[in-house]
Design a protein around this motif. Structure first.
Motif, PDB file in Angstrom:
ATOM      1  N   SER A 184       0.799  -1.028   0.272  1.00 38.87           N
ATOM      2  CA  SER A 184      -0.675  -0.079   0.088  1.00 38.87           C
ATOM      3  C   SER A 184       0.649   1.183   0.201  1.00 38.87           C
ATOM      4  N   CYS A 185       0.036   2.238  -0.322  1.00 39.98           N
ATOM      5  CA  CYS A 185       0.727   3.422  -0.654  1.00 39.98           C
ATOM      6  C   CYS A 185      -0.437   4.843   0.035  1.00 39.98           C
ATOM      7  N   THR A 186       0.563   5.672   0.837  1.00 39.99           N
ATOM      8  CA  THR A 186       0.187   7.337   0.293  1.00 39.99           C
ATOM      9  C   THR A 186       1.399   8.691   0.706  1.00 39.99           C
ATOM     10  N   PRO A 187       0.242   9.161  -0.442  1.00 40.18           N
ATOM     11  CA  PRO A 187       1.944   9.944  -0.497  1.00 40.18           C
ATOM     12  C   PRO A 187       2.802  10.648   0.949  1.00 40.18           C
ATOM     13  N   ASP A 188       1.118  10.772   2.341  1.00 36.46           N
ATOM     14  CA  ASP A 188       2.132  11.232   3.283  1.00 36.46           C
ATOM     15  C   ASP A 188       2.587   9.794   4.358  1.00 36.46           C
ATOM     16  N   GLY A 189       2.397   8.586   3.932  1.00 37.90           N
ATOM     17  CA  GLY A 189       3.001   7.966   4.734  1.00 37.90           C
ATOM     18  C   GLY A 189       3.822   6.918   3.624  1.00 37.90           C
ATOM     19  N   GLY A 190       3.962   7.155   2.513  1.00 41.02           N
ATOM     20  CA  GLY A 190       4.986   6.026   2.532  1.00 41.02           C
ATOM     21  C   GLY A 190       4.386   4.736   1.641  1.00 41.02           C
ATOM     22  N   LEU A 191       5.562   4.114   0.702  1.00 39.27           N
ATOM     23  CA  LEU A 191       4.775   2.544   0.883  1.00 39.27           C
ATOM     24  C   LEU A 191       5.621   1.519   2.052  1.00 39.27           C
ATOM     25  N   VAL A 192       4.200   0.540   2.438  1.00 40.51           N
ATOM     26  CA  VAL A 192       4.092   0.972   3.078  1.00 40.51           C
ATOM     27  C   VAL A 192       4.042  -1.466   2.526  1.00 40.51           C
ATOM     28  N   VAL A 193       4.768  -2.640   2.890  1.00 43.22           N
ATOM     29  CA  VAL A 193       4.220  -3.652   2.605  1.00 43.22           C
ATOM     30  C   VAL A 193       4.450  -4.600   3.503  1.00 43.22           C
ATOM     31  N   ASP A 194       2.609  -5.660   4.124  1.00 44.95           N
ATOM     32  CA  ASP A 194       2.846  -6.132   4.743  1.00 44.95           C
ATOM     33  C   ASP A 194       3.086  -5.493   6.086  1.00 44.95           C
ATOM     34  N   GLU A 221       4.912  -2.893   7.382  1.00 35.96           N
ATOM     35  CA  GLU A 221       6.216  -2.453   7.806  1.00 35.96           C
ATOM     36  C   GLU A 221       6.288  -1.079   6.615  1.00 35.96           C
ATOM     37  N   SER A 222       6.589  -0.054   6.929  1.00 34.74           N
ATOM     38  CA  SER A 222       6.503   1.070   5.862  1.00 34.74           C
ATOM     39  C   SER A 222       8.069   0.944   5.951  1.00 34.74           C
ATOM     40  N   VAL A 223       8.520   0.959   4.544  1.00 36.45           N
ATOM     41  CA  VAL A 223      10.279   0.823   3.619  1.00 36.45           C
ATOM     42  C   VAL A 223      10.734   2.032   3.121  1.00 36.45           C
ATOM     43  N   ALA A 224      11.524   1.705   3.906  1.00 36.50           N
ATOM     44  CA  ALA A 224      13.196   3.241   3.392  1.00 36.50           C
ATOM     45  C   ALA A 224      13.068   2.777   1.507  1.00 36.50           C
ATOM     46  N   GLU A 225      13.001   3.565   1.081  1.00 40.09           N
ATOM     47  CA  GLU A 225      13.050   4.180  -0.483  1.00 40.09           C
ATOM     48  C   GLU A 225      13.958   5.246  -0.723  1.00 40.09           C
ATOM     49  N   PRO A 226      15.269   5.304  -0.415  1.00 43.74           N
ATOM     50  CA  PRO A 226      16.874   6.520  -0.571  1.00 43.74           C
ATOM     51  C   PRO A 226      16.690   6.537  -1.728  1.00 43.74           C
ATOM     52  N   TYR A 227      15.851   5.385  -2.714  1.00 52.35           N
ATOM     53  CA  TYR A 227      16.297   5.594  -4.301  1.00 52.35           C
ATOM     54  C   TYR A 227      16.126   6.783  -5.582  1.00 52.35           C
ATOM     55  N   ALA A 274      14.851  10.499  -6.011  1.00 49.07           N
ATOM     56  CA  ALA A 274      14.964  11.387  -6.341  1.00 49.07           C
ATOM     57  C   ALA A 274      14.724  11.749  -4.806  1.00 49.07           C
ATOM     58  N   GLU A 275      15.624  13.748  -3.753  1.00 48.95           N
ATOM     59  CA  GLU A 275      14.994  14.208  -2.833  1.00 48.95           C
ATOM     60  C   GLU A 275      13.478  14.902  -3.598  1.00 48.95           C
ATOM     61  N   GLY A 276      12.407  15.164  -2.601  1.00 46.53           N
ATOM     62  CA  GLY A 276      11.547  15.995  -3.432  1.00 46.53           C
ATOM     63  C   GLY A 276      10.373  14.920  -4.067  1.00 46.53           C
ATOM     64  N   VAL A 277      10.456  13.582  -4.091  1.00 45.22           N
ATOM     65  CA  VAL A 277       9.699  12.378  -4.481  1.00 45.22           C
ATOM     66  C   VAL A 277       8.797  12.085  -4.061  1.00 45.22           C
ATOM     67  N   ALA A 278       7.426  11.769  -4.185  1.00 45.11           N
ATOM     68  CA  ALA A 278       6.950  10.944  -2.808  1.00 45.11           C
ATOM     69  C   ALA A 278       6.403   9.574  -3.874  1.00 45.11           C
ATOM     70  N   ALA A 279       6.533   8.783  -2.601  1.00 52.92           N
ATOM     71  CA  ALA A 279       6.436   7.322  -2.680  1.00 52.92           C
ATOM     72  C   ALA A 279       5.607   7.240  -3.866  1.00 52.92           C
ATOM     73  N   CYS A 280       4.434   8.397  -3.899  1.00 52.37           N
ATOM     74  CA  CYS A 280       2.984   7.692  -4.759  1.00 52.37           C
ATOM     75  C   CYS A 280       2.088   9.457  -5.520  1.00 52.37           C
ATOM     76  N   GLU A 281       1.863   9.370  -5.621  1.00 54.36           N
ATOM     77  CA  GLU A 281       0.740  10.193  -6.092  1.00 54.36           C
ATOM     78  C   GLU A 281      -0.862  10.138  -5.423  1.00 54.36           C
ATOM     79  N   ASP A 282      -1.036   8.785  -5.799  1.00 53.20           N
ATOM     80  CA  ASP A 282      -2.407   8.368  -5.891  1.00 53.20           C
ATOM     81  C   ASP A 282      -2.572   7.630  -4.934  1.00 53.20           C
TER      82      ASP A 282
END
Length: 232
Positions: free
Chosen positions: A145-155, A157-163, A165-173
């Motif tokens: 799952s993903c939310t613009p504010d909460g980021g990517l979540v798998v099972d 647990e939040s997933v760190a995504e250092p790859y 780019a700066e300022g890019v959200a994990a998802c828009e929708d």
């Protein structure tokens, strides 16, 4: 009397025959050289086909969907493997899943691609599949799952995504799906520019990529020369 067709003192025509043999020798050498070259080319083609089919393949990246990890114009080597984990960068055949929404294929590149493409054309083989490079965000049985504010979540647990780019959200929708067994959920690192599994959530198959469609994992960048090395 001396035979006019042979030199004096050479009634058997030995000298003439020797001259004929000497004249024919270069032609025989050329024929042997041609046959040897044909055999070497045939062996090389077989080896190239085996390497491509069993070990690795070269790809050219034409779009920005994986930036900044893989840049437009990069050339990468994909190692064919059956072991794929969450977070891996993979190339897969998206003919039946992604091609309708994103028509920018990751076409096979380099000597391997050129040779096999030419041979395939001669044999009438269709190489029109659409190959794509994305990151495995979730594997079979996982909830992603993903939310613009909460980021990517798998099972859960939040997933760190250092790859990213700066300022890019994990998802828009926002989205929340469970990946069927035997499938993968794919995301591009350049989320605003990537038509990935999110773009197919409402399509048949839900944007899930079957395991059998995966070509392999992206292991090495060999162009540009200044960035040669493993792809992290």
């Amino acid at each position: 009397m001396t035979d006019e067709a042979t030199p004096a003192g050479d009634p058997a025509g030995v000298a003439s025959r020797r001259e004929g043999v000497a004249a024919a020798a270069p032609e025989r050498r050329r024929r042997r050289g041609f046959r040897r070259l044909a055999v070497e080319i045939g062996v090389a083609l077989v080896l190239v086909m085996l390497v491509r089919a069993l070990l690795a393949q070269s790809y050219f990246v034409p779009s920005a969907s994986m930036e900044p990890t893989v840049m437009t114009g990069d050339r990468v080597v994909v190692l064919k493997t059956t072991t794929v984990q969450r977070g891996d960068l993979v190339v897969f055949d998206g003919t039946d899943t992604f091609a309708a929404a994103d028509r920018s294929p990751y076409m096979s590149d380099g000597i391997i691609g050129s040779i096999l493409g030419g041979v395939a054309d001669l044999l009438g083989v269709n190489l029109g599949e659409q190959d794509f490079l994305k990151r495995v965000a979730a594997t079979g049985g996982q909830q992603v799952s993903c939310t613009p504010d909460g980021g990517l979540v798998v099972d859960g647990e939040s997933v760190a995504e250092p790859y990213l780019a700066e300022g890019v959200a994990a998802c828009e929708d926002p989205f929340d799906v469970t990946v069927p067994e035997g499938h993968y959920f794919m995301l591009g690192d350049n989320r605003p520019e990537s038509a990935d599994s999110r773009a197919h959530l409402g399509s048949p198959g839900g944007g899930m990529v079957p395991e059998d469609d995966v070509v392999g994992t992206v292991e090495l960048r060999y162009w540009p020369l200044g960035d040669v090395g493993p792809v992290d």
